[in-house]
Design an enzyme around this catalytic site. Structure first.
Site, short mmCIF file in Angstrom:
data_model
loop_
_atom_site.label_atom_id
_atom_site.label_comp_id
_atom_site.label_asym_id
_atom_site.label_seq_id
_atom_site.Cartn_x
_atom_site.Cartn_y
_atom_site.Cartn_z
N TRP A 130 0.97 -1.09 -0.07
CA TRP A 130 0.03 0.10 -0.04
C TRP A 130 0.81 1.16 -0.02
CZ3 TRP A 130 -2.33 2.46 5.04
CH2 TRP A 130 -3.28 3.41 4.42
N ASP A 211 0.08 -5.22 9.36
CA ASP A 211 -1.24 -4.38 9.20
C ASP A 211 -2.27 -5.14 8.66
OD1 ASP A 211 -2.74 -2.28 8.24
OD2 ASP A 211 -1.52 -1.74 6.58
N LYS A 246 -13.00 -0.45 7.49
CA LYS A 246 -13.54 -1.18 6.73
C LYS A 246 -14.53 -2.16 7.02
CE LYS A 246 -10.14 0.52 4.43
NZ LYS A 246 -9.76 1.61 3.23
C1 LIG Z 1 -3.11 -1.72 3.99
C2 LIG Z 1 -3.79 -0.66 4.56
N1 LIG Z 1 -3.51 -0.48 5.80
C3 LIG Z 1 -4.26 0.47 6.61
C4 LIG Z 1 -5.03 1.30 6.18
C5 LIG Z 1 -5.76 2.35 7.02
O1 LIG Z 1 -7.00 2.84 7.02
P1 LIG Z 1 -7.42 3.72 8.01
O2 LIG Z 1 -6.50 4.75 8.42
O3 LIG Z 1 -8.52 4.34 7.02
O4 LIG Z 1 -8.19 2.98 9.02
C6 LIG Z 1 -5.65 0.88 4.83
C7 LIG Z 1 -6.89 1.70 4.43
O5 LIG Z 1 -6.99 1.75 2.95
C8 LIG Z 1 -5.02 0.08 4.17
O6 LIG Z 1 -5.59 -0.18 2.90
#
Ligand SMILES: Cc1ncc(COP(=O)(O)O)c(C=O)c1O
Length: 397
Positions: A130, A211, A246
């Site tokens: 990511w 993660d 999510k």
């Molecule tokens: C791989 C991954 N890690 C962490 C996150 C963190 O998301 P958030 O800060 O919206 O909880 C996301 C969100 O798209 C993600 O795709």
């Protein structure tokens, strides 16, 4: 002083989403941003969230700051959700945690604590990963190495290459792993492969940093955490960044948690204090609303059942869409798309070139990243045929 700062380019994903919104074509399909969308193309509020929120608003007696480590019910519920109610490490008091602003905040606090232990530590990240991982962890001062992960030619994890690269990871290094539903490729490790990573971590002494932002959207809440739990059962130390964006749809409420698995309860307590001090220097106290909702859902039998049912429905829908998309694409393009059905969670690469992804945008108003990463949850009964035909046309061109 400030006029010297140039305008920076838009975030590539958010920029594409904005272009999709501005596109007047009624047939347009937006598969860019990683949010769950239902059959009507909307990102829904979970029923359990609505109920918990109503109760919260009625009962809320103060807007005073949250405690630095966040809501106790949220912390307890999330520790169990991630590590499992039968976790020996939990029972032994070897896990501590801190509520954070989203999964991004959780990654950032994890990085701050890692940097306190080993300044400038090397973090091994999957190729691809990511993209936001890099600024989130890099701005703390951590350094990066890539390990090979996704083999585009056969749409699968190149585990031999991954192991080969990670042989160089040593004590003082961190290996960042996607707990499930890999973003961007959707290709996950098997349980057996998680076992090999556990062997390597034991032998080489590196620290796994997991993660997990999509627990419940791949194979269900328990199975999605199985790899992470396997590591937790065997290793003395591990850090986990989890998100409720999510799996509870709490995106804008910024609800996440950093969890520290430590060698003993004293060390777990020390790590929590480190995390609280790190949070103090970055943003002080966490936001309340999302975590109070999530804490209620996780601790109330009825709300929890309701939430798990709705999340299970989303997971089933994504997996159903994967099967349907595979069949329609194969029919239109006359080539194998079986990988779409094997991959997990919201994302897959369609295996198109950047030129083909751009042609889909300009000629068909179908929006995906140049890497051809799609958000599978953006597909629905109303757009799947159009999408498959457009991909077929671009592949034949
Ligand atoms: C791989 C991954 N890690 C962490 C996150 C963190 O998301 P958030 O800060 O919206 O909880 C996301 C969100 O798209 C993600 O795709």
């Amino acid at each position: 002083m400030l006029e010297s700062l140039p305008r920076l380019p838009d975030d590539p994903i958010l920029g594409l989403a904005a272009a999709a919104r501005a596109d007047g074509n009624p047939d347009k399909v937006d598969l860019t941003v990683g949010i769950y969308m239902d059959e009507s193309g909307l990102c829904p509020v979970f029923d359990a969230v609505r109920q918990a929120q109503r109760a919260l608003v009625d009962e809320e007696a103060t807007k005073a700051y949250m405690p630095p480590v966040g809501d106790p019910a949220f912390n307890t519920g999330m520790r169990q959700l991630v590590f499992g109610t039968d976790s020996a490490a939990l029972a032994a008091g070897r896990v501590s945690s801190i509520q954070t602003p989203g999964g991004c905040g959780a990654l950032r606090i994890g990085a701050e604590v890692i940097n306190a232990a080993v300044p400038g530590a090397r973090v091994w990240v999957s190729d691809p990963t990511w993209p936001v991982h890099i600024p989130l962890l890099g701005s703390v001062g951590l350094q990066f190495e890539n390990y090979r992960y996704y083999e585009a030619a056969d749409h699968s994890v190149d585990f031999d290459a991954m192991v080969d690269d990670l042989k160089q990871a040593r004590r003082g290094d961190v290996v960042l792993l996607h707990g499930c539903c890999h973003n961007p490729c959707g290709a996950d490790l098997s349980l057996e492969q998680w076992g090999v990573i556990a062997d390597m971590a034991e032998e080489q002494g590196f620290l796994p940093f997991i993660d997990i932002a999509y627990q419940g959207l791949g194979d269900g809440l328990e199975r999605d955490a199985a790899g992470l739990r396997l590591l937790a059962a065997r290793l003395p130390e591990m850090i986990v960044a989890a998100s409720c964006s999510k799996n509870m749809g709490l995106y804008r409420e910024r609800t996440g948690i950093t969890l520290f698995l430590c060698a003993d309860a004293n060390s777990a307590d020390a790590l929590q204090s480190q995390a609280a001090v790190a949070a103090r220097r970055v943003y002080s106290m966490p936001p309340a609303h999302g975590a109070l909702i999530a804490g209620r859902i996780l601790s109330d039998g009825g709300l929890r059942e309701n939430w798990e049912r709705e999340l299970g429905g989303m997971c089933q829908r994504i997996n159903g869409l994967r099967g349907e998309l595979r069949r329609k694409l194969e029919a239109e393009a006359g080539r194998d798309f079986g990988f779409i059905e094997r991959e997990k969670g919201m994302f897959s690469f369609l295996g198109l070139s950047a030129g083909q992804a751009r042609a889909l945008r300009s000629e068909h108003s179908v929006y995906m990243l140049d890497s051809s990463r799609i958000n599978v949850a953006g597909v629905n009964a109303g757009n799947i045929d159009y999408l498959a035909r457009a991909v077929g046309a671009v592949l034949r061109a």
